[in-house]
Design an enzyme around this catalytic site. Sequence first.
Site, PDB file in Angstrom:
ATOM      1  N   SER A 127      18.191 -45.589 -84.645  1.00  0.00           N
ATOM      2  CA  SER A 127      19.263 -44.653 -84.326  1.00  0.00           C
ATOM      3  C   SER A 127      20.155 -44.417 -85.545  1.00  0.00           C
ATOM      4  O   SER A 127      19.677 -43.941 -86.568  1.00  0.00           O
ATOM      5  CB  SER A 127      20.037 -45.178 -83.112  1.00  0.00           C
ATOM      6  OG  SER A 127      20.825 -44.168 -82.534  1.00  0.00           O
TER       7      SER A 127
ATOM      8  N   ASP B  75      14.115 -40.268 -74.319  1.00  0.00           N
ATOM      9  CA  ASP B  75      15.364 -40.687 -74.961  1.00  0.00           C
ATOM     10  C   ASP B  75      16.453 -39.654 -74.660  1.00  0.00           C
ATOM     11  O   ASP B  75      16.331 -38.483 -75.022  1.00  0.00           O
ATOM     12  CB  ASP B  75      15.121 -40.792 -76.470  1.00  0.00           C
ATOM     13  CG  ASP B  75      16.297 -41.363 -77.245  1.00  0.00           C
ATOM     14  OD1 ASP B  75      17.450 -41.183 -76.815  1.00  0.00           O
ATOM     15  OD2 ASP B  75      16.034 -41.969 -78.300  1.00  0.00           O
TER      16      ASP B  75
ATOM     17  N   HIS C 145      15.799 -44.969 -75.434  1.00  0.00           N
ATOM     18  CA  HIS C 145      16.450 -45.293 -76.702  1.00  0.00           C
ATOM     19  C   HIS C 145      16.706 -46.794 -76.856  1.00  0.00           C
ATOM     20  O   HIS C 145      17.282 -47.230 -77.843  1.00  0.00           O
ATOM     21  CB  HIS C 145      17.794 -44.537 -76.761  1.00  0.00           C
ATOM     22  CG  HIS C 145      18.379 -44.391 -78.134  1.00  0.00           C
ATOM     23  ND1 HIS C 145      17.856 -43.536 -79.088  1.00  0.00           N
ATOM     24  CD2 HIS C 145      19.460 -44.976 -78.719  1.00  0.00           C
ATOM     25  CE1 HIS C 145      18.586 -43.604 -80.186  1.00  0.00           C
ATOM     26  NE2 HIS C 145      19.555 -44.473 -79.995  1.00  0.00           N
TER      27      HIS C 145
END
Length: 282
Positions: A149, A226, A260
């Site tokens: 991320s 995600d 995620h």
Amino acid sequence: MALKQISSNKCFGGLQKVFEHDSVELKCKMKFAIYLPPKAETAKCPALYWLSGLTCTEQNFISKSGYHQAASEHGLVVVAPDTSPRGCNIKGEDESWDFGTGAGFYVDATEEPWKTNYRMYSYVTQELPQLINASFPVDPQRMSVFGHSMGGHGALICALKNPGKYKSVSAFAPVCNPVLCNWGKKAFSGYLGSDQSKWKAYDATHLVKSYPGSQLDILIDQGKDDEFLSDGQLLPDNLIAACTEKKIPVVFRLQEGYDHSYYFIATFIADHIRHHAKYLNA
């Protein structure tokens, strides 16, 4: 520079340790995690740096990703720093989860009041590797970087801004084009100011367009389910298009059903360790 050991646990024949030190760049105490595989007892090993995402500390990766077995088997030292300075007593540093504490975005801030402490880019590319090289059995010539991320963004920009420094790079659900997403706009305007031309120096999609460097194979895993992909925070298509245009090899894997979270990372972490071992142990 004095290191204070916080913890040490045996894992897959190696040692998972956490240390604290006084950072020159960040002007505060910083913690980092380091895994020393069994091979490190008798030889210098390559170093693989993991950069974590928003709200994380050095603990998230070492407790949730399940990377230890693969790192042990391939003889890789794995270093996981924190994601920002902590306890700097800057007004507003703890007001939101996506800016300030836990959200350093791997940039060197140029704006007040952040520029004194928020220098995560220099910390992870210079100060921390120098400290690791001086204190542990690692080969300074064999270093790679990966992350998740915000940390996937960090890994990509570290590799793209320093051609030849890292043998390989990979990322899980990286923020690929931060100048165009809400996370990036918030962080960059706060840390770097309103001149958006300065933001591009920390944007992987823009860095690819001017990348002059040595061969770089990029591996990216992205969960198809995600929420941040569908929200437009990650924008991998923009990076892939830039890589294609520059003929920079990128393997992009859109993983059906994955989100995620660290469950996603744990599923594919061994693939990423193997990706890096191929270059680090060559």
